[in-house]
Design an enzyme around this catalytic site. Structure first.
Site, PDB file in Angstrom:
ATOM      1  N   SER A 131      -1.601   9.643   3.138  1.00 28.14           N
ATOM      2  CA  SER A 131      -0.479   9.683   3.334  1.00 28.14           C
ATOM      3  C   SER A 131      -0.024  10.986   2.450  1.00 28.14           C
ATOM      4  O   SER A 131      -0.523  11.712   1.523  1.00 28.14           O
ATOM      5  CB  SER A 131       0.209   8.598   2.281  1.00 28.14           C
ATOM      6  OG  SER A 131       1.595   8.470   2.017  1.00 28.14           O
ATOM      7  N   TYR A 144      -0.378   2.136  -5.006  1.00 31.61           N
ATOM      8  CA  TYR A 144      -0.457   2.827  -3.629  1.00 31.61           C
ATOM      9  C   TYR A 144      -0.943   4.374  -3.744  1.00 31.61           C
ATOM     10  O   TYR A 144      -1.966   4.734  -3.156  1.00 31.61           O
ATOM     11  CB  TYR A 144       0.869   2.848  -2.853  1.00 31.61           C
ATOM     12  CG  TYR A 144       1.181   3.416  -1.471  1.00 31.61           C
ATOM     13  CD1 TYR A 144       0.216   2.501  -0.377  1.00 31.61           C
ATOM     14  CD2 TYR A 144       1.515   4.590  -1.047  1.00 31.61           C
ATOM     15  CE1 TYR A 144       0.205   3.553   0.900  1.00 31.61           C
ATOM     16  CE2 TYR A 144       1.503   5.225   0.039  1.00 31.61           C
ATOM     17  CZ  TYR A 144       0.807   4.611   0.991  1.00 31.61           C
ATOM     18  OH  TYR A 144       0.962   4.878   2.430  1.00 31.61           O
TER      19      TYR A 144
HETATM   20  N1  LIG Z   1       4.969   4.228   7.650  1.00 30.69           N
HETATM   21  C1  LIG Z   1       4.868   5.140   6.563  1.00 30.69           C
HETATM   22  O1  LIG Z   1       5.716   5.629   6.131  1.00 30.69           O
HETATM   23  C2  LIG Z   1       3.541   5.706   6.228  1.00 30.69           C
HETATM   24  C3  LIG Z   1       3.473   7.024   5.813  1.00 30.69           C
HETATM   25  C4  LIG Z   1       2.288   7.361   5.071  1.00 30.69           C
HETATM   26  C5  LIG Z   1       1.349   6.848   5.518  1.00 30.69           C
HETATM   27  N2  LIG Z   1       1.179   5.550   5.891  1.00 30.69           N
HETATM   28  C6  LIG Z   1      -0.309   4.913   6.281  1.00 30.69           C
HETATM   29  O2  LIG Z   1      -0.372   4.547   7.687  1.00 30.69           O
HETATM   30  C7  LIG Z   1      -1.320   3.532   7.829  1.00 30.69           C
HETATM   31  C8  LIG Z   1      -0.586   2.634   8.829  1.00 30.69           C
HETATM   32  O3  LIG Z   1       0.677   2.221   8.513  1.00 30.69           O
HETATM   33  P1  LIG Z   1       1.797   2.208   9.322  1.00 30.69           P
HETATM   34  O4  LIG Z   1       2.838   2.808   9.060  1.00 30.69           O
HETATM   35  O5  LIG Z   1       1.495   2.031  11.009  1.00 30.69           O
HETATM   36  O6  LIG Z   1       2.236   0.397   9.006  1.00 30.69           O
HETATM   37  P2  LIG Z   1       2.088  -0.860   9.767  1.00 30.69           P
HETATM   38  O7  LIG Z   1       2.865  -0.909  11.113  1.00 30.69           O
HETATM   39  O8  LIG Z   1       2.540  -1.929   8.818  1.00 30.69           O
HETATM   40  O9  LIG Z   1       0.714  -1.041  10.191  1.00 30.69           O
HETATM   41  C9  LIG Z   1      -0.350  -1.231   9.001  1.00 30.69           C
HETATM   42  C10 LIG Z   1      -1.478  -1.865   9.780  1.00 30.69           C
HETATM   43  O10 LIG Z   1      -2.692  -2.082   8.807  1.00 30.69           O
HETATM   44  C11 LIG Z   1      -3.317  -3.383   9.102  1.00 30.69           C
HETATM   45  N3  LIG Z   1      -3.688  -3.978   8.085  1.00 30.69           N
HETATM   46  C12 LIG Z   1      -3.321  -4.244   6.587  1.00 30.69           C
HETATM   47  N4  LIG Z   1      -3.953  -5.051   5.737  1.00 30.69           N
HETATM   48  C13 LIG Z   1      -5.085  -4.888   6.517  1.00 30.69           C
HETATM   49  C14 LIG Z   1      -6.448  -5.699   6.373  1.00 30.69           C
HETATM   50  N5  LIG Z   1      -6.819  -6.339   5.326  1.00 30.69           N
HETATM   51  N6  LIG Z   1      -7.406  -5.656   7.375  1.00 30.69           N
HETATM   52  C15 LIG Z   1      -7.136  -5.016   8.570  1.00 30.69           C
HETATM   53  N7  LIG Z   1      -5.932  -4.206   8.974  1.00 30.69           N
HETATM   54  C16 LIG Z   1      -5.043  -4.523   8.011  1.00 30.69           C
HETATM   55  C17 LIG Z   1      -2.066  -4.338   9.704  1.00 30.69           C
HETATM   56  O11 LIG Z   1      -2.405  -5.456  10.262  1.00 30.69           O
HETATM   57  P3  LIG Z   1      -1.422  -6.851  10.328  1.00 30.69           P
HETATM   58  O12 LIG Z   1      -1.040  -6.784  11.551  1.00 30.69           O
HETATM   59  O13 LIG Z   1      -2.695  -7.877  10.653  1.00 30.69           O
HETATM   60  O14 LIG Z   1      -0.623  -6.937   9.288  1.00 30.69           O
HETATM   61  C18 LIG Z   1      -1.210  -3.256  10.529  1.00 30.69           C
HETATM   62  O15 LIG Z   1      -2.099  -3.274  11.723  1.00 30.69           O
HETATM   63  C19 LIG Z   1      -1.536   2.813   6.637  1.00 30.69           C
HETATM   64  O16 LIG Z   1      -2.682   3.281   6.034  1.00 30.69           O
HETATM   65  C20 LIG Z   1      -0.132   3.410   5.715  1.00 30.69           C
HETATM   66  O17 LIG Z   1      -0.724   3.630   4.304  1.00 30.69           O
HETATM   67  C21 LIG Z   1       2.601   4.693   6.513  1.00 30.69           C
END
Ligand SMILES: NC(=O)c1ccc[n+]([C@@H]2O[C@H](COP(=O)([O-])OP(=O)(O)OC[C@H]3O[C@@H](n4cnc5c(N)ncnc54)[C@H](OP(=O)(O)O)[C@@H]3O)[C@@H](O)[C@H]2O)c1
Length: 268
Positions: A131, A144
């Protein structure tokens, strides 16, 4: 045909990456906690769904073994993760442990499970979603940042260790992405002594005209694809204009001046 193994493929960036790699002709092993609830990805050619909760070490081992038995894996994309937000004082032990087990230990264990396969193949690539919060820090996101900064150090160190076997290590550091991250996935800790400052920070970070520009997951998946295929010996990829601007500013003025500037912008 190349094969990528993806964690957290049920939504957001993980799902967008599954679709992009499949569209580019890759075989995709898409893992998620509840594959039985997935309604879209199983209809895409060359996509295989496997169950994986990255906080479950036994399931990591089982699912990695199944994936390896079914194909030569070229890329492991560690993407599963979520944010725990709020003042440290208000967080509970279970909240802290779940954040660290998911974002940090999950990546460490999944990575370790695939190293022997990559060594045997004399090649492979780990790409991890960190991130902009792994390269800079915002208020009220201590845990985080603890996980995402840890992943940056973990990845940098591992890149030295695995280079001799032809194995690459990369991180993709997105800024804001319009996904479930700030909605259903976010875990909140609240404490009235901090509420005013917390609300101010959330508005500054996630509200209108905030420091984040919310990229589409598809745009960020393109950066993951570039990292997976460009053949470059490069560790870090910022993803999204906000991530590039924030990290660029930090490098430009230095960590201390940047910390003061960001604190002023978010908390006044
Ligand atoms: N969105 C942002 O602004 C942002 C910015 C920087 C970095 N990120 C990073 O990007 C990555 C993806 O996030 P996203 O933005 O795509 O959000 P998201 O739509 O909430 O996706 C998160 C994913 O992680 C999965 N997950 C959570 N806990 C888990 C576990 N214990 N085992 C397996 N899967 C798990 C969720 O599965 P479930 O459907 O089962 O909950 C979901 O598929 C994350 O690492 C996040 O920190 C996001």
């Amino acid at each position: 045909m190349k094969t990528i193994f993806i964690t957290g493929a049920s939504s957001g960036l993980g799902k967008a990456a599954v679709k992009l790699f499949a569209a580019k002709g890759w075989r995709v092993i898409a893992t998620m906690r509840k594959p039985e609830q997935e309604r879209e990805l199983m209809n895409i050619r060359n996509v295989t769904l496997l169950p994986l909760d990255v906080t479950d070490p036994e399931q990591i081992q089982e699912t990695a073994e199944k994936a390896i038995a079914s194909a030569r894996i070229d890329v492991v994309f560690n993407n599963a993760g979520y944010g725990l937000m709020g003042p440290l004082e208000a967080t509970t032990d279970p909240q802290i442990i779940r954040q660290i087990e998911t974002n940090l230990l999950g990546v460490i264990r999944v990575t370790r499970a695939f190293i022997p396969h990559f060594r045997k193949n004399e090649g492979g690539l780990f790409v991890t979603t960190t991130s902009i919060g792994g390269l800079t820090a915002f208020p009220f996101a201590t845990l985080y940042h603890a996980t995402k900064w840890a992943l940056e150090g973990f990845s940098e160190s591992l890149s030295f260790e695995l280079k001799r076997f032809g194995i690459g290590v990369k991180t993709v550091s997105p800024g804001g992405i319009g996904t479930d991250f700030a909605g259903r996935s976010m875990d909140l800790a609240r404490h009235e002594a901090y509420q005013g400052a917390f609300d101010k920070m959330m508005t500054g970070a996630f509200g209108e005209g905030s420091v984040f520009h919310f990229s589409t997951p598809e745009a960020i998946a393109e950066v993951v694809y570039d990292a997976a295929t460009d053949g470059r010996d490069q560790l870090r990829y910022t993803a999204g204009p906000d991530a590039a601007a924030l990290y660029g500013r930090r490098l430009e003025i230095g960590a201390e001046a940047f910390r003061k500037e960001l604190g002023q912008a978010l908390l006044g």
